[in-house]
Design an enzyme around this catalytic site. Sequence first.
Site, mmCIF file in Angstrom:
data_model
loop_
_atom_site.group_PDB
_atom_site.id
_atom_site.type_symbol
_atom_site.label_atom_id
_atom_site.label_comp_id
_atom_site.label_asym_id
_atom_site.label_seq_id
_atom_site.Cartn_x
_atom_site.Cartn_y
_atom_site.Cartn_z
ATOM 1 C CB VAL A 68 -22.239 -40.774 -19.254
ATOM 2 C CG1 VAL A 68 -22.683 -40.305 -17.886
ATOM 3 C CG2 VAL A 68 -22.909 -39.988 -20.372
ATOM 4 C CG ASN A 91 -31.779 -37.147 -16.563
ATOM 5 O OD1 ASN A 91 -32.885 -36.924 -17.063
ATOM 6 N ND2 ASN A 91 -30.903 -36.168 -16.317
ATOM 7 C CB SER A 144 -37.269 -38.768 -26.062
ATOM 8 O OG SER A 144 -38.080 -37.791 -26.675
ATOM 9 C CE1 TYR A 157 -32.367 -36.216 -27.039
ATOM 10 C CE2 TYR A 157 -34.526 -36.670 -27.964
ATOM 11 C CZ TYR A 157 -33.735 -36.337 -26.890
ATOM 12 O OH TYR A 157 -34.313 -36.126 -25.652
ATOM 13 C CE LYS A 161 -32.837 -39.251 -24.947
ATOM 14 N NZ LYS A 161 -32.423 -39.424 -23.533
ATOM 15 C CB ILE A 190 -40.065 -31.805 -19.930
ATOM 16 C CG1 ILE A 190 -40.625 -33.212 -20.176
ATOM 17 C CG2 ILE A 190 -39.997 -31.481 -18.434
ATOM 18 C CD1 ILE A 190 -42.059 -33.439 -19.767
HETATM 19 P P1 NAP Z 1 -30.516 -30.733 -19.549
HETATM 20 O O1 NAP Z 1 -31.151 -29.669 -18.681
HETATM 21 O O2 NAP Z 1 -29.592 -30.315 -20.631
HETATM 22 O O3 NAP Z 1 -29.776 -31.773 -18.572
HETATM 23 C C1 NAP Z 1 -28.965 -32.792 -19.061
HETATM 24 C C2 NAP Z 1 -27.776 -32.932 -18.135
HETATM 25 O O4 NAP Z 1 -26.930 -33.987 -18.651
HETATM 26 C C3 NAP Z 1 -26.932 -31.656 -18.088
HETATM 27 O O5 NAP Z 1 -26.594 -31.344 -16.756
HETATM 28 C C4 NAP Z 1 -25.703 -32.035 -18.892
HETATM 29 O O6 NAP Z 1 -24.532 -31.397 -18.496
HETATM 30 C C5 NAP Z 1 -25.601 -33.522 -18.575
HETATM 31 N N1 NAP Z 1 -24.723 -34.161 -19.541
HETATM 32 C C6 NAP Z 1 -24.641 -33.941 -20.874
HETATM 33 N N2 NAP Z 1 -23.671 -34.690 -21.429
HETATM 34 C C7 NAP Z 1 -23.117 -35.402 -20.425
HETATM 35 C C8 NAP Z 1 -22.061 -36.338 -20.359
HETATM 36 N N3 NAP Z 1 -21.371 -36.693 -21.437
HETATM 37 N N4 NAP Z 1 -21.753 -36.878 -19.153
HETATM 38 C C9 NAP Z 1 -22.425 -36.513 -18.038
HETATM 39 N N5 NAP Z 1 -23.438 -35.619 -18.035
HETATM 40 C C10 NAP Z 1 -23.774 -35.073 -19.216
HETATM 41 O O7 NAP Z 1 -31.614 -31.644 -20.248
HETATM 42 P P2 NAP Z 1 -33.069 -32.105 -19.767
HETATM 43 O O8 NAP Z 1 -34.045 -31.416 -20.633
HETATM 44 O O9 NAP Z 1 -33.216 -32.047 -18.297
HETATM 45 O O10 NAP Z 1 -33.041 -33.644 -20.250
HETATM 46 C C11 NAP Z 1 -32.774 -34.723 -19.371
HETATM 47 C C12 NAP Z 1 -33.050 -36.022 -20.123
HETATM 48 O O11 NAP Z 1 -34.417 -36.049 -20.530
HETATM 49 C C13 NAP Z 1 -32.212 -36.171 -21.396
HETATM 50 O O12 NAP Z 1 -31.830 -37.522 -21.558
HETATM 51 C C14 NAP Z 1 -33.186 -35.744 -22.484
HETATM 52 O O13 NAP Z 1 -32.848 -36.331 -23.715
HETATM 53 C C15 NAP Z 1 -34.488 -36.283 -21.924
HETATM 54 N N6 NAP Z 1 -35.686 -35.646 -22.462
HETATM 55 C C16 NAP Z 1 -35.918 -34.294 -22.272
HETATM 56 C C17 NAP Z 1 -37.076 -33.734 -22.786
HETATM 57 C C18 NAP Z 1 -37.411 -32.254 -22.595
HETATM 58 O O14 NAP Z 1 -38.413 -31.795 -23.132
HETATM 59 N N7 NAP Z 1 -36.613 -31.509 -21.856
HETATM 60 C C19 NAP Z 1 -37.990 -34.504 -23.501
HETATM 61 C C20 NAP Z 1 -37.719 -35.863 -23.673
HETATM 62 C C21 NAP Z 1 -36.571 -36.418 -23.140
HETATM 63 P P3 NAP Z 1 -24.056 -30.056 -19.274
HETATM 64 O O15 NAP Z 1 -25.185 -29.110 -19.195
HETATM 65 O O16 NAP Z 1 -22.848 -29.627 -18.536
HETATM 66 O O17 NAP Z 1 -23.751 -30.488 -20.688
#
Ligand code: NAP
Length: 249
Positions: A68, A91, A144, A157, A161, A190
């Site tokens: 992206v 996302n 976030s 970050y 965000k 999460i």
């Molecule tokens: P995750 O499991 O790491 O999933 C993120 C996905 O985005 C992964 O599949 C990753 O691919 C993909 N990605 C990363 N860089 C990319 C790029 N340049 N182009 C296309 N895809 C890309 O993370 P998550 O915890 O589900 O988080 C999802 C969203 O929620 C994020 O925006 C995160 O900041 C936000 N968030 C998460 C939490 C939490 O507690 N988990 C809290 C607040 C906000 P790869 O794995 O191959 O890099």
Amino acid sequence: MQNIKFDFQNKSVVVTGGASGIGFRISSLFLAAGAKVSIWDYSEDALNKAKTELGQFASQLHTVAVDVSNRASVTQAAASLPWAVDVLVNNAGITRDKSFAKMTPEDWDAVISVNLTGLFNVTKTLLEKFNPSSPNKRIINISSVVALYGNFGQTNYVAAKAGVIGMTKTWGRELGRKGFTVNAIAPGFIRTPMTEAMPKEVLEQMAAKVPLARLGETEDIANAVMFLSTDQASYVNSTVLSVDGGLVV
Ligand code: NAP
């Protein structure tokens, strides 16, 4: 009067970062509710795994490998879309956490280019791919809770965000007349593969800070995304929905 039941038949959804964690759950729930879903994700391996797990929805599913943060890659991904878009869920996100004193320009650039510029690239490219006749076009940006309150070790970050929230409010103003609503979700802690990798004691400390005394599940975020995507949510615009168990009351 009508009870809301999530039914997205005849709708098509793009979920960036949809092969893992929160994005995977969002994609799964949309598919189960009848939507056609295009999962955009970085790694072919993760996409193949997602395709296998979502095999029962093969006829509704499109996947594409994309970075992206790279405009040419986003343009290519958009050209491969088999359907007009009704809902875009921005996302995809990464972390490169370090205290400000230790954070390198590379750490800064990496997170800003995916978590902030990535949303600009994807949304700008997909604007003309939305279903032009739909009065219920939806953009949902995953921000976030730290964007609202700051966080130790996350200068890059948090800046990205918080920028996502600024873009959400601006797009909500600019695109409202064109049949869009644009909203952000601010997840708290999460449970995802990312957080699962953390030590058990750290997870317990995180859960203890939440009034609901538990970490959030990916489904908690996916359900909020689904609600904001319904036709019935048509008067919710330019807002930030915290889904954090009351973490920051
Ligand atoms: P995750 O499991 O790491 O999933 C993120 C996905 O985005 C992964 O599949 C990753 O691919 C993909 N990605 C990363 N860089 C990319 C790029 N340049 N182009 C296309 N895809 C890309 O993370 P998550 O915890 O589900 O988080 C999802 C969203 O929620 C994020 O925006 C995160 O900041 C936000 N968030 C998460 C939490 C939490 O507690 N988990 C809290 C607040 C906000 P790869 O794995 O191959 O890099």
